[in-house]
Scaffold this motif. Structure first.
Motif, mmCIF file in Angstrom:
data_model
loop_
_atom_site.group_PDB
_atom_site.id
_atom_site.type_symbol
_atom_site.label_atom_id
_atom_site.label_comp_id
_atom_site.label_asym_id
_atom_site.label_seq_id
_atom_site.Cartn_x
_atom_site.Cartn_y
_atom_site.Cartn_z
ATOM 1 N N ALA A 119 33.160 36.356 42.409
ATOM 2 C CA ALA A 119 32.654 35.862 41.114
ATOM 3 C C ALA A 119 33.161 34.589 40.537
ATOM 4 N N GLN A 120 34.506 34.845 40.455
ATOM 5 C CA GLN A 120 35.186 33.651 39.826
ATOM 6 C C GLN A 120 35.139 32.451 40.481
ATOM 7 N N GLU A 121 34.890 32.303 41.917
ATOM 8 C CA GLU A 121 34.661 31.122 42.846
ATOM 9 C C GLU A 121 33.408 30.775 42.127
ATOM 10 N N VAL A 122 32.059 31.491 42.035
ATOM 11 C CA VAL A 122 30.811 30.906 41.884
ATOM 12 C C VAL A 122 31.034 30.555 40.090
ATOM 13 N N ASP A 156 37.113 45.523 34.173
ATOM 14 C CA ASP A 156 38.513 44.780 33.796
ATOM 15 C C ASP A 156 38.826 43.645 35.012
ATOM 16 N N GLY A 157 38.287 43.969 36.145
ATOM 17 C CA GLY A 157 38.736 43.033 37.243
ATOM 18 C C GLY A 157 38.039 41.707 36.959
ATOM 19 N N LEU A 158 36.861 41.883 36.456
ATOM 20 C CA LEU A 158 35.874 40.510 36.387
ATOM 21 C C LEU A 158 36.279 39.978 35.184
ATOM 22 N N MET A 159 36.568 40.554 34.038
ATOM 23 C CA MET A 159 36.982 39.800 32.798
ATOM 24 C C MET A 159 38.320 39.325 32.813
ATOM 25 N N ALA A 160 39.032 39.679 33.866
ATOM 26 C CA ALA A 160 40.447 39.042 33.916
ATOM 27 C C ALA A 160 40.300 37.658 34.510
ATOM 28 N N LYS A 161 39.202 37.348 35.059
ATOM 29 C CA LYS A 161 39.177 35.893 35.671
ATOM 30 C C LYS A 161 38.915 34.961 34.756
ATOM 31 N N PRO A 162 39.696 34.028 34.792
ATOM 32 C CA PRO A 162 39.681 32.776 33.764
ATOM 33 C C PRO A 162 38.260 32.086 33.492
ATOM 34 N N ASP A 163 37.256 31.973 34.277
ATOM 35 C CA ASP A 163 35.991 31.413 34.191
ATOM 36 C C ASP A 163 34.901 32.513 33.974
ATOM 37 N N ILE A 164 35.091 33.925 33.764
ATOM 38 C CA ILE A 164 34.236 34.701 33.508
ATOM 39 C C ILE A 164 34.551 35.093 31.942
ATOM 40 N N ASP A 165 33.222 34.674 31.316
ATOM 41 C CA ASP A 165 33.429 34.943 29.635
ATOM 42 C C ASP A 165 32.751 36.229 29.262
ATOM 43 N N GLY A 166 32.508 36.754 29.939
ATOM 44 C CA GLY A 166 31.623 38.109 29.467
ATOM 45 C C GLY A 166 30.705 38.761 30.739
ATOM 46 N N SER A 167 29.988 39.752 30.310
ATOM 47 C CA SER A 167 28.866 40.352 31.175
ATOM 48 C C SER A 167 27.748 40.379 30.814
ATOM 49 N N VAL A 186 39.471 47.059 28.820
ATOM 50 C CA VAL A 186 40.962 46.700 28.356
ATOM 51 C C VAL A 186 41.272 45.441 29.113
ATOM 52 N N GLN A 187 41.634 44.538 28.126
ATOM 53 C CA GLN A 187 42.264 43.039 28.505
ATOM 54 C C GLN A 187 43.822 43.685 28.795
ATOM 55 N N LYS A 188 44.184 43.115 30.034
ATOM 56 C CA LYS A 188 45.681 43.468 30.310
ATOM 57 C C LYS A 188 46.459 42.429 29.241
ATOM 58 N N PRO A 189 47.578 42.624 28.910
ATOM 59 C CA PRO A 189 48.368 41.781 28.112
ATOM 60 C C PRO A 189 48.630 40.374 28.693
ATOM 61 N N GLU A 190 48.886 40.231 29.979
ATOM 62 C CA GLU A 190 49.061 38.938 30.465
ATOM 63 C C GLU A 190 47.742 38.142 30.323
ATOM 64 N N PHE A 191 46.707 38.569 30.056
ATOM 65 C CA PHE A 191 45.453 37.728 29.940
ATOM 66 C C PHE A 191 45.158 37.376 28.554
ATOM 67 N N VAL A 192 46.122 37.971 27.541
ATOM 68 C CA VAL A 192 45.706 37.723 26.114
ATOM 69 C C VAL A 192 46.048 36.482 25.826
#
Length: 194
Positions: A119-122, A156-167, A186-192
């Motif tokens: 998903a991130q690649e696309v 969670d895994g999808l939303m952690a990617k930098p170019d995925i803004d939502g679902s 749940v957004q992991k602290p390292e991605f906040v």
């Protein structure tokens, strides 16, 4: 089906003016079911997008490849064509009325979910196309969503990617507990962002 016309004899179709009169501000265009079942072309979808925007409405432009296209490594090529044709003639100043949704056809309603990496690649490719068409600032500001069997387990895994803004959630939105978990991912602290 949203017709790309404001008036006329289009039995079974909905005019954007009808939606607007009910206070609806958003509409999908280019969803795979419309492309496949009703044979909506990229040109038809572009007319829908342009009409919605001209009426001051917002549009979610859906792009995505079939399973056969995915297996042939054509996801990026298919999405690039759908994105460029879908946005043809849309001015930079109107891009704030557009959201892009990457929905791989092979994942819609099948229970299959693109991995966060796929998903991130696309999504990154789509953002790159937007940068080519409209510049980096608009590309960065344009929301790009992932759709296609989004689940409480995958969000969670999808939303952690930098170019995925939502679902863009389909079937899981029919189950309150699943939908609640997805919209409260749940957004992991390292991605906040701070």
């Amino acid at each position: 089906m949203i017709t790309p016309e404001t008036y006329g004899a289009f039995t079974g179709a909905i005019s954007p003016l009808m939606l607007q009169s009910m206070g609806i501000q958003w509409s999908l265009a280019g969803h795979s079911e419309r492309r496949i079942i009703f044979k909506e072309t990229d040109e038809y979808i572009n007319k829908q997008c342009r009409l919605l925007i001209s009426l001051g409405m917002n549009v979610v432009l859906c792009v995505g490849e079939t399973e056969a296209e995915f297996e042939q490594n054509l996801a990026s090529a298919v999405c690039e064509v759908q994105l460029k044709k879908g946005l043809a003639g849309i001015a930079p100043e109107d891009m704030d009325k557009v959201v892009i949704a990457y929905e791989p056809v092979w994942a819609i309603g099948t229970g299959k979910v693109a991995t966060p990496e796929i998903a991130q690649e696309v999504h990154a490719m789509c953002r790159g196309i937007l940068a080519e068409m409209y510049g980096k600032e608009i590309a960065d500001e344009t929301r790009i969503l992932y759709g296609g069997s989004v689940t409480p387990e995958s969000v969670d895994g999808l939303m952690a990617k930098p170019d995925i803004d939502g679902s863009l959630v389909g079937g899981a939105s029919l189950d309150a507990s699943k939908f609640s978990r997805i919209i409260n991912f749940v957004q992991k602290p390292e991605f906040v962002a701070v």
